[in-house]
Design a protein around this motif. Structure first.
Motif, short mmCIF file in Angstrom:
data_model
loop_
_atom_site.label_atom_id
_atom_site.label_comp_id
_atom_site.label_asym_id
_atom_site.label_seq_id
_atom_site.Cartn_x
_atom_site.Cartn_y
_atom_site.Cartn_z
N CYS A 1 0.82 -1.22 0.00
CA CYS A 1 0.00 0.00 0.00
C CYS A 1 0.85 1.27 0.00
O CYS A 1 1.65 1.48 0.91
N ASN B 1 -5.16 6.89 5.90
CA ASN B 1 -5.96 7.05 4.69
C ASN B 1 -7.15 7.96 4.95
O ASN B 1 -8.09 7.56 5.65
N THR C 1 -10.75 4.32 -1.91
CA THR C 1 -9.80 3.24 -2.19
C THR C 1 -10.45 1.87 -1.98
O THR C 1 -10.11 0.91 -2.67
N CYS D 1 -9.46 1.04 -5.72
CA CYS D 1 -8.04 0.68 -5.71
C CYS D 1 -7.85 -0.75 -6.21
O CYS D 1 -8.62 -1.65 -5.85
N LYS E 1 -8.76 -5.31 0.80
CA LYS E 1 -9.56 -4.22 0.22
C LYS E 1 -10.99 -4.25 0.75
O LYS E 1 -11.55 -3.22 1.12
N VAL F 1 -5.38 5.97 -7.82
CA VAL F 1 -6.01 6.89 -6.87
C VAL F 1 -5.23 6.90 -5.56
O VAL F 1 -5.03 7.95 -4.95
N VAL F 2 -4.76 5.74 -5.13
CA VAL F 2 -4.06 5.66 -3.86
C VAL F 2 -2.74 6.44 -3.90
O VAL F 2 -2.33 7.05 -2.90
#
Length: 490
Positions: free
Chosen positions: A67, A96, A102, A106, A126, A469-470
């Motif tokens: 991550c 986060n 996410t 993600c 996730k 996006v992360v």
């Protein structure tokens, strides 16, 4: 963490997707989470591996492993198992700011590097993350948390995608007065108009925007700094610092004969059109409709998949998706060992839907378009496609070569170009006089994020190019730190 023998006792399990024939009738999210008891069992599969690569965020061979936000994954897995969702939420939000994003979009590099994935299905990290945040949102436990003081320094952020929102979130927490400028009619950037509603419900995005407003961040929509001279003067003169979080929004084109035919669109324009139409926020003239059309999507990846799924929901006649490269293998290869990002073939939701509706996978590999053919009115009617061979030159660079005699003419009414992006739009460079690197992105080093203009910084896709996006969220955090240090020293 978790139950010591959980990974030995329990199989991986995730929630259910709505049946294809039901979900293609609407644009709502179609994935349901597990029950509380089932999710606790999934949390127990985290195996206390000692060195949790899942939260490492390493770059191996140019691909992320673990991550990028360094989420405290073993901790929140353990807390799910122990039914302590309040503390699990605290641990998740510590690294986060937007797990509701996410947890939906993600691609989960954390799971590729999960130690359990060496010889068994990975922990459902996730889905565990989404379970924590969705439960907390549902129960009203995620509340606005405005800063206790303001330092009266002002920062403007241009762009409200994930990196812009992240930068705004952290700068606001530092006590800065933060104004976010967005050229579209709604904040959220690609989260709002670049990702279809069935993948990321816009109510989820709007809920986060509302929380950020409650925390003191001001959003200005329909505000294009590169086109409004008065706004440009205001931004350049009234703020102590500026963040360019405009994304890499210059789409890659396909310059072949017939490109100007009516019916050839960039995928990003098509997806924006569809989402606006879902919310009745677009005119008939602007709406791109695939109903009863033969659709050709050029490009794989998430954007291509989203185009496939959207065209199916609009009622297309058929759909073909071209990818210029060969198909990925079904399993990890020896050249792609753990904990590297797992490069294997996946059947995403769009392809899954196409297979059930049309009876076959829409993807054709090692293929590209040589020419678009239109009728006397300039309307697209056919495309000439060819097979492509990938070879390496004497320097080891991959080049694409057409296979002679492989031409094929197919009927097509709409073409969607989903071939990625080439960097930042020229208008941003011209408006702020920032330097652009050889890749078309705004020049700035990771760590200080400074452009060549003294008080202007950049982050996210605008700086690093098209990415996850992360990563955008991580860069928003880092640019906020850099600006805070810069303004304190100044």
């Amino acid at each position: 963490m978790g139950k010591p023998t959980g990974f030995l006792e329990f199989e991986r399990k995730v929630g259910n997707n709505e049946l294809v024939k039901k979900r293609i009738e609407h644009y709502n999210e179609f994935h349901s989470l597990l029950s509380k008891e089932e999710q606790k069992i999934q949390g127990s599969r985290c195996m206390d591996c000692g060195i949790p690569f899942c939260q490492s965020g390493l770059l191996l061979k140019g691909m992320v492993s673990g991550c990028p936000l360094n989420n405290l994954i073993p901790e929140f897995n353990d807390l799910i198992y122990r039914d302590n969702l309040e503390l699990a939420l605290q641990r998740l939000l510590k690294t986060n700011p937007f797990p509701e994003f996410t947890g939906r979009v993600c691609p989960a590099p954390c799971e590729s590097s999960c130690t359990l994935a060496l010889n068994a299905p990975a922990v459902s990290i996730k889905e565990n993350e989404r379970y924590i945040i969705d439960k907390a949102m549902e129960e009203g436990k995620v509340k606005a948390n405005p800063p206790q003081y303001r330092n009266n320094k002002k920062v403007s952020i241009i762009g409200s995608g994930p990196s812009g929102l992240s930068a705004a979130f952290y700068l606001n927490r530092y006590g800065y007065i933060v104004d976010v400028y967005e050229r579209e009619d709604a904040a959220g950037g690609l989260l709002m108009y670049g990702i279809p509603n069935m993948k990321l419900d816009k109510k989820v995005v709007q809920n986060r925007i509302n929380l950020l407003k409650e925390e003191g961040i001001t959003f200005y929509t329909n505000s294009d700094v590169s086109k409004d001279d008065k706004l440009k003067v205001k931004v350049l003169n009234e703020y102590d610092s500026i963040v360019l979080a405009t994304g890499a929004t210059k789409p890659r084109d396909l310059l072949v004969p017939g490109r100007s035919s009516n019916g050839v669109y960039f995928a990003v324009d098509y997806l924006k059109s569809s989402t606006k139409n879902v919310y009745n926020n677009i005119s008939n003239e602007e709406f791109i409709d695939a109903k009863n059309k033969n659709v050709l999507v050029i490009g794989g990846g998430d954007t291509g998949t989203d185009c496939v799924a959207t065209a199916i929901r609009q009622g297309c006649n058929n759909i073909i998706q071209l990818e210029i490269t060969d198909s990925l293998p079904l399993k990890r290869q020896v050249t792609n060992p753990w904990p590297e990002w797992k490069r294997i073939l996946k059947v995403d939701y769009g392809q899954e839907e196409a297979i059930e509706i049309f009876g076959e996978d829409p993807r054709r590999y090692c293929s590209s378009v040589k020419e678009f053919i239109s009728d006397s009115q300039g309307n697209l009617k056919e495309a000439k496609i060819v097979k492509i061979q990938c070879i390496k030159d004497e320097n080891g660079k991959v080049i694409f070569k057409e296979v002679e005699g492989s031409e094929e003419i197919i009927k097509v009414d709409i073409v969607l170009l989903a071939m990625g992006f080439l960097g930042t739009e020229e208008t941003i460079k011209n408006t702020f006089d920032v330097s652009i690197n050889s890749r078309g992105n705004i020049s700035a080093e990771y760590g200080d994020f400074k452009t060549n203009v003294q008080n202007i910084f950049t982050c996210g896709d605008a700086r690093r190019g098209q990415s996850l996006v992360v990563w955008a969220i991580r860069e928003g955090l880092e640019v906020a730190k850099a600006i805070n240090e810069y303004l304190i020293n100044k």
